[in-house]
Write an enzyme that holds these catalytic residues in place. Structure first.
Site, PDB file in Angstrom:
ATOM      1  N   GLY A  28       0.805  -1.214   0.000  1.00 43.26           N
ATOM      2  CA  GLY A  28       0.000   0.000   0.000  1.00 43.26           C
ATOM      3  C   GLY A  28       0.840   1.266   0.000  1.00 43.26           C
ATOM      4  O   GLY A  28       2.020   1.226  -0.322  1.00 43.26           O
ATOM      5  N   LEU A  30       0.375   3.593  -2.171  1.00 42.20           N
ATOM      6  CA  LEU A  30       0.725   3.388  -3.580  1.00 42.20           C
ATOM      7  C   LEU A  30       1.291   4.647  -4.225  1.00 42.20           C
ATOM      8  O   LEU A  30       0.832   5.756  -3.971  1.00 42.20           O
ATOM      9  CB  LEU A  30      -0.511   2.921  -4.354  1.00 42.20           C
ATOM     10  CG  LEU A  30      -1.139   1.612  -3.859  1.00 42.20           C
ATOM     11  CD1 LEU A  30      -2.346   1.240  -4.724  1.00 42.20           C
ATOM     12  CD2 LEU A  30      -0.125   0.476  -3.834  1.00 42.20           C
ATOM     13  N   HIS A  34       4.298   1.481  -8.022  1.00 41.84           N
ATOM     14  CA  HIS A  34       3.258   0.447  -7.957  1.00 41.84           C
ATOM     15  C   HIS A  34       2.345   0.531  -9.193  1.00 41.84           C
ATOM     16  O   HIS A  34       1.954  -0.488  -9.766  1.00 41.84           O
ATOM     17  CB  HIS A  34       2.373   0.647  -6.722  1.00 41.84           C
ATOM     18  CG  HIS A  34       3.094   0.543  -5.416  1.00 41.84           C
ATOM     19  ND1 HIS A  34       3.221   1.612  -4.552  1.00 41.84           N
ATOM     20  CD2 HIS A  34       3.713  -0.495  -4.806  1.00 41.84           C
ATOM     21  CE1 HIS A  34       3.869   1.226  -3.470  1.00 41.84           C
ATOM     22  NE2 HIS A  34       4.193  -0.041  -3.592  1.00 41.84           N
ATOM     23  N   GLN A  58       7.679  -9.698   7.663  1.00 46.13           N
ATOM     24  CA  GLN A  58       8.893  -9.269   6.984  1.00 46.13           C
ATOM     25  C   GLN A  58       9.559  -8.068   7.657  1.00 46.13           C
ATOM     26  O   GLN A  58      10.535  -7.537   7.144  1.00 46.13           O
ATOM     27  CB  GLN A  58       8.624  -8.989   5.505  1.00 46.13           C
ATOM     28  CG  GLN A  58       7.788  -7.766   5.218  1.00 46.13           C
ATOM     29  CD  GLN A  58       7.389  -7.705   3.749  1.00 46.13           C
ATOM     30  OE1 GLN A  58       6.606  -8.513   3.262  1.00 46.13           O
ATOM     31  NE2 GLN A  58       7.951  -6.756   3.019  1.00 46.13           N
ATOM     32  N   LYS A 146      13.062  -2.385  -8.239  1.00 44.89           N
ATOM     33  CA  LYS A 146      13.448  -1.616  -7.043  1.00 44.89           C
ATOM     34  C   LYS A 146      13.942  -2.547  -5.941  1.00 44.89           C
ATOM     35  O   LYS A 146      14.931  -2.271  -5.278  1.00 44.89           O
ATOM     36  CB  LYS A 146      12.234  -0.815  -6.573  1.00 44.89           C
ATOM     37  CG  LYS A 146      12.331  -0.231  -5.189  1.00 44.89           C
ATOM     38  CD  LYS A 146      13.046   1.080  -5.220  1.00 44.89           C
ATOM     39  CE  LYS A 146      13.392   1.605  -3.844  1.00 44.89           C
ATOM     40  NZ  LYS A 146      12.441   1.321  -2.794  1.00 44.89           N
ATOM     41  N   GLN A 150      14.726  -9.195  -3.750  1.00 44.58           N
ATOM     42  CA  GLN A 150      13.408  -9.818  -3.614  1.00 44.58           C
ATOM     43  C   GLN A 150      12.989 -10.478  -4.939  1.00 44.58           C
ATOM     44  O   GLN A 150      12.498 -11.614  -4.952  1.00 44.58           O
ATOM     45  CB  GLN A 150      12.393  -8.751  -3.206  1.00 44.58           C
ATOM     46  CG  GLN A 150      10.948  -9.174  -3.314  1.00 44.58           C
ATOM     47  CD  GLN A 150      10.025  -8.107  -2.761  1.00 44.58           C
ATOM     48  OE1 GLN A 150       9.930  -7.926  -1.562  1.00 44.58           O
ATOM     49  NE2 GLN A 150       9.348  -7.373  -3.642  1.00 44.58           N
ATOM     50  N   MET A 181      11.246   5.851  -6.472  1.00 44.12           N
ATOM     51  CA  MET A 181      10.011   6.015  -5.688  1.00 44.12           C
ATOM     52  C   MET A 181       9.909   4.913  -4.646  1.00 44.12           C
ATOM     53  O   MET A 181      10.268   3.770  -4.897  1.00 44.12           O
ATOM     54  CB  MET A 181       8.812   5.979  -6.604  1.00 44.12           C
ATOM     55  CG  MET A 181       8.763   7.192  -7.479  1.00 44.12           C
ATOM     56  SD  MET A 181       7.120   7.440  -8.122  1.00 44.12           S
ATOM     57  CE  MET A 181       7.441   8.880  -9.115  1.00 44.12           C
ATOM     58  N   SER A 182       9.430   5.303  -3.479  1.00 47.62           N
ATOM     59  CA  SER A 182       9.262   4.343  -2.389  1.00 47.62           C
ATOM     60  C   SER A 182       8.222   4.896  -1.424  1.00 47.62           C
ATOM     61  O   SER A 182       8.148   6.110  -1.212  1.00 47.62           O
ATOM     62  CB  SER A 182      10.590   4.174  -1.653  1.00 47.62           C
ATOM     63  OG  SER A 182      10.375   3.581  -0.387  1.00 47.62           O
ATOM     64  N   SER A 183       7.440   3.987  -0.848  1.00 45.89           N
ATOM     65  CA  SER A 183       6.470   4.427   0.158  1.00 45.89           C
ATOM     66  C   SER A 183       7.184   5.084   1.335  1.00 45.89           C
ATOM     67  O   SER A 183       6.622   5.918   2.027  1.00 45.89           O
ATOM     68  CB  SER A 183       5.664   3.233   0.673  1.00 45.89           C
ATOM     69  OG  SER A 183       5.066   2.562  -0.411  1.00 45.89           O
TER      70      SER A 183
HETATM   71  P1  AMP Z   1       5.989  -2.479  -1.630  1.00 45.48           P
HETATM   72  O1  AMP Z   1       4.621  -1.919  -1.505  1.00 45.48           O
HETATM   73  O2  AMP Z   1       7.070  -1.514  -1.278  1.00 45.48           O
HETATM   74  O3  AMP Z   1       6.143  -3.824  -0.972  1.00 45.48           O
HETATM   75  O4  AMP Z   1       6.202  -2.742  -3.178  1.00 45.48           O
HETATM   76  C1  AMP Z   1       5.315  -3.528  -3.922  1.00 45.48           C
HETATM   77  C2  AMP Z   1       5.922  -3.810  -5.277  1.00 45.48           C
HETATM   78  O5  AMP Z   1       6.148  -2.581  -5.961  1.00 45.48           O
HETATM   79  C3  AMP Z   1       7.275  -4.526  -5.174  1.00 45.48           C
HETATM   80  O6  AMP Z   1       7.351  -5.517  -6.175  1.00 45.48           O
HETATM   81  C4  AMP Z   1       8.234  -3.406  -5.419  1.00 45.48           C
HETATM   82  O7  AMP Z   1       9.472  -3.836  -5.960  1.00 45.48           O
HETATM   83  C5  AMP Z   1       7.474  -2.546  -6.401  1.00 45.48           C
HETATM   84  N1  AMP Z   1       8.004  -1.177  -6.374  1.00 45.48           N
HETATM   85  C6  AMP Z   1       8.181  -0.386  -5.292  1.00 45.48           C
HETATM   86  N2  AMP Z   1       8.739   0.781  -5.643  1.00 45.48           N
HETATM   87  C7  AMP Z   1       8.956   0.724  -6.982  1.00 45.48           C
HETATM   88  C8  AMP Z   1       9.527   1.621  -7.944  1.00 45.48           C
HETATM   89  N3  AMP Z   1      10.002   2.820  -7.605  1.00 45.48           N
HETATM   90  N4  AMP Z   1       9.558   1.227  -9.224  1.00 45.48           N
HETATM   91  C9  AMP Z   1       9.090   0.005  -9.596  1.00 45.48           C
HETATM   92  N5  AMP Z   1       8.545  -0.872  -8.741  1.00 45.48           N
HETATM   93  C10 AMP Z   1       8.473  -0.527  -7.453  1.00 45.48           C
END
Ligand code: AMP
Length: 279
Positions: A28, A30, A34, A58, A146, A150, A181-183
């Site tokens: 989430g 997002l 995502h 995790q 990213k 994993q 990008m990152s949450s």
């Molecule tokens: P998360 O919500 O952080 O667990 O991410 C869910 C999925 O989105 C994972 O497969 C991440 O690798 C992917 N994801 C997160 N950030 C990015 C990004 N900046 N670019 C591409 N995929 C991403």
């Protein structure tokens, strides 16, 4: 969907109707990273299912499970805009009820990089991904580069356990200044956010060095550390160059390799990577 049973019933109906399911597992909060996965899922499948589940298994002790950003109502709107058919967001107690005992461990690949600094993290990831796959029964599941380690682990696990799902890994989506990008970016202070561009700058410098013919990993890593260390808010956790299948460190870059790093920007842990190609 909150209920595992109801989600499974829907999946059964879709399968009965011979619909294909594209699945995007997320925690989430997002963002466009995502959304790029969701978009790809929509191109290749009749139905898109997105899971939103902050997976306690995790997170290590002292990590940010409690503070992790949760914003389901915004996420729902984003998913609706993207044409997502179902959001699966079960409660922790449904996913890990009392007496829960089963975990999935992918050997070896989980020892280095982030695995070394976050013991148990990838066990939690592998376990939730298997559970989600068993509930959603996706045709194709979408992950982001990213989280490079994993992605390698999930591919290995799917192959090793003969899971009938195709894994697709999509490129890293970045902010206009290059920050991946990152949450977790929303935890950053203004200063931390500005300084965080050095991660991408260091990765770009490495790429340039390799293009110039430098293939000594130690030398490249040293140059990257120098760039990042100029920002006092940012502390390097690791910078490593590893092969793409086994994630073992490579001393000399020949062919493709993964250049991955993790830092702390203040209290916020950030990761980034690029795939490089040496002569
Ligand atoms: P998360 O919500 O952080 O667990 O991410 C869910 C999925 O989105 C994972 O497969 C991440 O690798 C992917 N994801 C997160 N950030 C990015 C990004 N900046 N670019 C591409 N995929 C991403």
């Amino acid at each position: 969907m909150r209920s595992i049973k109801e989600m499974q019933q829907i999946v059964r109906n879709l399968k009965h109707d011979r619909q294909t399911i594209g699945f995007v597992p997320t925690m989430g909060a997002l963002h466009s990273g995502h959304l790029s996965l969701i978009k790809e899922a929509g191109k290749e499948n009749n139905f898109i299912i997105v899971s939103i589940f902050v997976n306690p298994a995790q997170f290590g002790p002292g990590e940010d499970f409690k503070q992790y950003p949760r914003n389901l109502s915004d996420d729902i709107l984003r998913c609706r805009d993207m044409g997502v058919d179902f959001i699966f967001s079960p409660a922790v107690g449904q996913v890990y009820p009392d007496g829960y005992k089963t975990y999935v461990v992918v050997d070896g690949l989980t020892k280095g990089l982030c695995g070394r600094l976050r013991p148990g993290h990838f066990k939690g990831v592998a376990t939730i991904v298997v559970k989600l796959f068993n509930i959603i029964l996706p045709d194709i599941a979408y992950f982001g580069q990213k989280d490079a380690q994993q992605a390698v682990i999930i591919r290995r696990m799917v192959r090793d356990l003969n899971m009938p799902v195709k894994v697709k890994v999509m490129p890293i989506v970045r902010e206009s200044d290059g920050l991946a990008m990152s949450s977790r970016n929303r935890y950053l202070t203004d200063k931390g956010r500005k300084d965080a561009v050095v991660l991408f700058e260091a990765l770009k410098e490495a790429k340039k060095m390799i293009a110039r013919g430098v293939n000594d990993s130690a030398k490249i890593i040293r140059a990257m550390r120098e760039i990042i260390n100029k920002k006092k808010t940012i502390k390097v956790q690791y910078i490593e160059i590893v092969d793409l299948d086994r994630l073992n460190p490579v001393k000399t870059i020949r062919g493709k390799a993964l250049l991955a790093l993790a830092v702390y920007a203040g209290k916020t842990r950030l990761i980034d990577n690029i795939v490089v190609r040496g002569e």
